[in-house]
Design an enzyme around this catalytic site. Structure first.
Site, PDB file in Angstrom:
ATOM      1  N   ASP A 177      29.828  29.799  49.012  1.00  0.00           N
ATOM      2  CA  ASP A 177      30.717  30.254  50.263  1.00  0.00           C
ATOM      3  C   ASP A 177      31.814  28.978  50.239  1.00  0.00           C
ATOM      4  O   ASP A 177      31.580  27.897  49.932  1.00  0.00           O
ATOM      5  CB  ASP A 177      30.081  30.226  51.579  1.00  0.00           C
ATOM      6  CG  ASP A 177      31.069  30.681  52.809  1.00  0.00           C
ATOM      7  OD1 ASP A 177      31.972  30.127  52.865  1.00  0.00           O
ATOM      8  OD2 ASP A 177      30.508  31.629  53.245  1.00  0.00           O
ATOM      9  N   GLN A 181      31.861  38.981  62.279  1.00  0.00           N
ATOM     10  CA  GLN A 181      32.165  39.428  60.736  1.00  0.00           C
ATOM     11  C   GLN A 181      33.676  39.282  60.477  1.00  0.00           C
ATOM     12  O   GLN A 181      34.489  39.628  61.327  1.00  0.00           O
ATOM     13  CB  GLN A 181      31.968  40.730  60.529  1.00  0.00           C
ATOM     14  CG  GLN A 181      32.132  41.075  59.034  1.00  0.00           C
ATOM     15  CD  GLN A 181      31.628  42.655  58.647  1.00  0.00           C
ATOM     16  OE1 GLN A 181      31.229  43.460  59.419  1.00  0.00           O
ATOM     17  NE2 GLN A 181      31.803  42.894  57.431  1.00  0.00           N
ATOM     18  N   HIS A 201      27.973  41.704  53.377  1.00  0.00           N
ATOM     19  CA  HIS A 201      27.625  40.351  52.706  1.00  0.00           C
ATOM     20  C   HIS A 201      26.695  39.649  53.454  1.00  0.00           C
ATOM     21  O   HIS A 201      26.529  39.718  54.678  1.00  0.00           O
ATOM     22  CB  HIS A 201      28.617  39.326  52.413  1.00  0.00           C
ATOM     23  CG  HIS A 201      29.467  38.862  53.521  1.00  0.00           C
ATOM     24  ND1 HIS A 201      30.588  39.687  53.890  1.00  0.00           N
ATOM     25  CD2 HIS A 201      29.248  37.904  54.479  1.00  0.00           C
ATOM     26  CE1 HIS A 201      30.916  38.984  55.216  1.00  0.00           C
ATOM     27  NE2 HIS A 201      30.344  37.992  55.218  1.00  0.00           N
ATOM     28  N   HIS A 221      24.648  35.923  54.176  1.00  0.00           N
ATOM     29  CA  HIS A 221      24.712  34.642  53.985  1.00  0.00           C
ATOM     30  C   HIS A 221      23.343  34.001  53.596  1.00  0.00           C
ATOM     31  O   HIS A 221      22.503  34.523  54.388  1.00  0.00           O
ATOM     32  CB  HIS A 221      25.125  34.122  55.555  1.00  0.00           C
ATOM     33  CG  HIS A 221      26.506  34.143  55.813  1.00  0.00           C
ATOM     34  ND1 HIS A 221      27.605  33.407  55.547  1.00  0.00           N
ATOM     35  CD2 HIS A 221      27.145  35.256  56.343  1.00  0.00           C
ATOM     36  CE1 HIS A 221      28.807  33.863  56.120  1.00  0.00           C
ATOM     37  NE2 HIS A 221      28.499  35.197  56.348  1.00  0.00           N
TER      38      HIS A 221
END
Ligand code: 5GP
Ligand code: ZN
Length: 136
Positions: A32, A95, A101, A103
């Site tokens: 990230d 979101q 996705h 995390h």
């Protein structure tokens, strides 16, 4: 299917470079760019789905085995003390990128992060009413 204007479609399929820590036929796991902690990664399917609701069941079933593999690597190589899996669906839930996705946030003692909520205090009646709503 890929979505033309989706940044995670482009990242997952390698059209935009990323710091990839795992890749297979179906997924890419990348670091990230705004990490909560060292090693914060995003598990992204190569096929586009806006969120969990839209994710095909076969693909959904493949998410956790990959997460488990990556989690083991994180623990071994980053020596983290814990791990949070966070998965936001919809703007209300936080979101910001509308491509599913997961995390993966390694946790370290005293890392200063908080992934928490304020606990409610529902009565037994309230819990019962919600249970009914969800199961009837
Ligand atoms: P969400 O809030 O949608 O659950 O999480 C989106 C995450 O994607 C955020 O943590 C943000 O830092 C990360 N992110 C957004 N754009 C990019 C990007 O282009 N590359 C990478 N590696 N991460 C991104
Ligand atoms: Zn996409």
């Amino acid at each position: 299917m890929k979505k033309d204007d989706c940044i995670f479609c482009k990242i997952a399929n390698g059209e935009i470079p990323s710091k990839t820590v795992y890749e297979d036929e179906y997924f890419r796991v990348i670091l990230d760019l705004g990490p909560a902690t060292k090693g914060h990664a995003l598990l992204i399917p190569k096929e586009h789905a806006d969120n969990l609701y839209e994710l095909p069941e076969e693909l959904a079933a493949k998410v956790l085995p990959v997460a488990k593999k990556v989690a083991a690597g994180m623990r071994q190589k980053l020596q983290c003390d814990g791990l949070n899996l966070v998965q936001n669906n919809g703007e209300t839930a936080g979101q910001t990128v509308m491509h599913f996705h997961l995390h993966m946030i390694p946790r370290y003692e005293n890392d200063g992060q908080q992934i928490e909520w304020v606990p409610g205090k529902p009565s037994q009646e309230e819990l019962e009413a919600i249970k009914k709503q969800l199961t009837e």
